[in-house]
Each structure stands twice: as structure tokens, then as C-alpha cells.
Motif scaffolding. Sequence first.
Motif, mmCIF file in Angstrom:
data_model
loop_
_atom_site.group_PDB
_atom_site.id
_atom_site.type_symbol
_atom_site.label_atom_id
_atom_site.label_comp_id
_atom_site.label_asym_id
_atom_site.label_seq_id
_atom_site.Cartn_x
_atom_site.Cartn_y
_atom_site.Cartn_z
ATOM 1 N N SER A 121 0.849 -1.188 0.000
ATOM 2 C CA SER A 121 0.000 0.000 0.000
ATOM 3 C C SER A 121 0.885 1.238 0.000
ATOM 4 N N VAL A 122 0.325 2.322 -0.542
ATOM 5 C CA VAL A 122 1.020 3.604 -0.621
ATOM 6 C C VAL A 122 0.233 4.608 0.214
ATOM 7 N N PHE A 123 0.949 5.441 0.983
ATOM 8 C CA PHE A 123 0.272 6.447 1.795
ATOM 9 C C PHE A 123 1.082 7.743 1.794
ATOM 10 N N SER A 124 0.375 8.862 1.930
ATOM 11 C CA SER A 124 1.022 10.177 1.971
ATOM 12 C C SER A 124 1.763 10.338 3.287
ATOM 13 N N VAL A 125 2.946 10.972 3.203
ATOM 14 C CA VAL A 125 3.752 11.185 4.402
ATOM 15 C C VAL A 125 3.969 12.670 4.675
ATOM 16 N N ALA A 126 4.500 13.404 3.693
ATOM 17 C CA ALA A 126 4.834 14.811 3.935
ATOM 18 C C ALA A 126 4.964 15.555 2.612
ATOM 19 N N GLN A 127 4.841 16.863 2.705
ATOM 20 C CA GLN A 127 5.083 17.742 1.566
ATOM 21 C C GLN A 127 6.331 18.551 1.859
ATOM 22 N N GLY A 128 7.316 18.475 0.977
ATOM 23 C CA GLY A 128 8.555 19.231 1.159
ATOM 24 C C GLY A 128 8.347 20.713 0.896
ATOM 25 N N THR A 129 9.442 21.423 0.808
ATOM 26 C CA THR A 129 9.436 22.855 0.569
ATOM 27 C C THR A 129 8.888 23.166 -0.820
ATOM 28 N N SER A 130 7.956 24.100 -0.917
ATOM 29 C CA SER A 130 7.444 24.519 -2.217
ATOM 30 C C SER A 130 8.603 25.056 -3.059
ATOM 31 N N GLY A 131 8.758 24.534 -4.265
ATOM 32 C CA GLY A 131 9.866 24.930 -5.122
ATOM 33 C C GLY A 131 11.153 24.194 -4.823
ATOM 34 N N GLY A 132 11.090 23.231 -3.874
ATOM 35 C CA GLY A 132 12.280 22.468 -3.513
ATOM 36 C C GLY A 132 12.813 21.649 -4.675
ATOM 37 N N HIS A 133 14.122 21.479 -4.731
ATOM 38 C CA HIS A 133 14.790 20.681 -5.767
ATOM 39 C C HIS A 133 15.570 19.581 -5.039
ATOM 40 N N ILE A 134 14.880 18.487 -4.753
ATOM 41 C CA ILE A 134 15.433 17.410 -3.930
ATOM 42 C C ILE A 134 16.436 16.600 -4.741
#
Length: 119
Positions: A98-111
Motif C-alpha cells: 500500500s502507498v500512503f502520503s507522508v509529507a510535503q517538502g518545501t514549495s519549489g524544492g529541488h530534492i
Amino acid sequence: MWAIGPDGGVALVAVPNLPTGGDTGVESAGFVPPGFGAGGFGYLADRGTPNNPFPGTDSLLRISAETLAAAGVQEGDLLLSTEGNGTTVGIRCADTCSVFSVAQGTSGGHIEGKLVVIP
């Protein structure tokens, strides 16, 4: 997400609902290690990339074990983060995955690079 068995067999186990494409899709992955539930942090590098749709901040993003646990993350889960914005999901497999949402990084982030989880 594809799984490769010891015998070389391949199976599609999960399809996260994440964006795809250059400088956008999944960039980083890391397993949550044993002992993480007692405390620790997850880390992602947000690379500064001027003149890019995801310019980044040249910073290290950090999230606590407590925050990850509140999102449902458990030891043994696989975490995936996108290159664009650092949207992060977890994948947990038992009889099925199963897949689940964890977190949203920085808007505009370049990971860039590995998602590191340290107990």
C-alpha cells in the motif's frame, strides 16, 4: 515500484500517485530502519538550482520520527520523495503493498540524493 525477487523475477507492487518527468518525479528513496520509532530524523537535501522550475533552497530538510509516526510511518517502510517539491510517500508491503502520503517538502524544492532516515 518494482520488486525484484532472489530468483530474478520482477513484479509491479505499487504505483504511487506522484508527478513524473525530468526534475519532477521520484528522486530519493530510503527505508525506515529498526529503532526509528524510539526517535530520530529523516533528511533530504534541497539543492539550490537557479533558473529551474524547482529552484531549491540549498538547505537540508529534516523531519522528526514523531512527525513521521503521526503520518503513519513504521519501521521497515520505504519512503520516496519527488525531485520537484519533495512530495513524500510511504510504501508498506505485507501480503500486498500500500502507498500512503507522508509529507510535503518545501514549495519549489529541488530534492537531490538519498532520503536518509536515522534512529
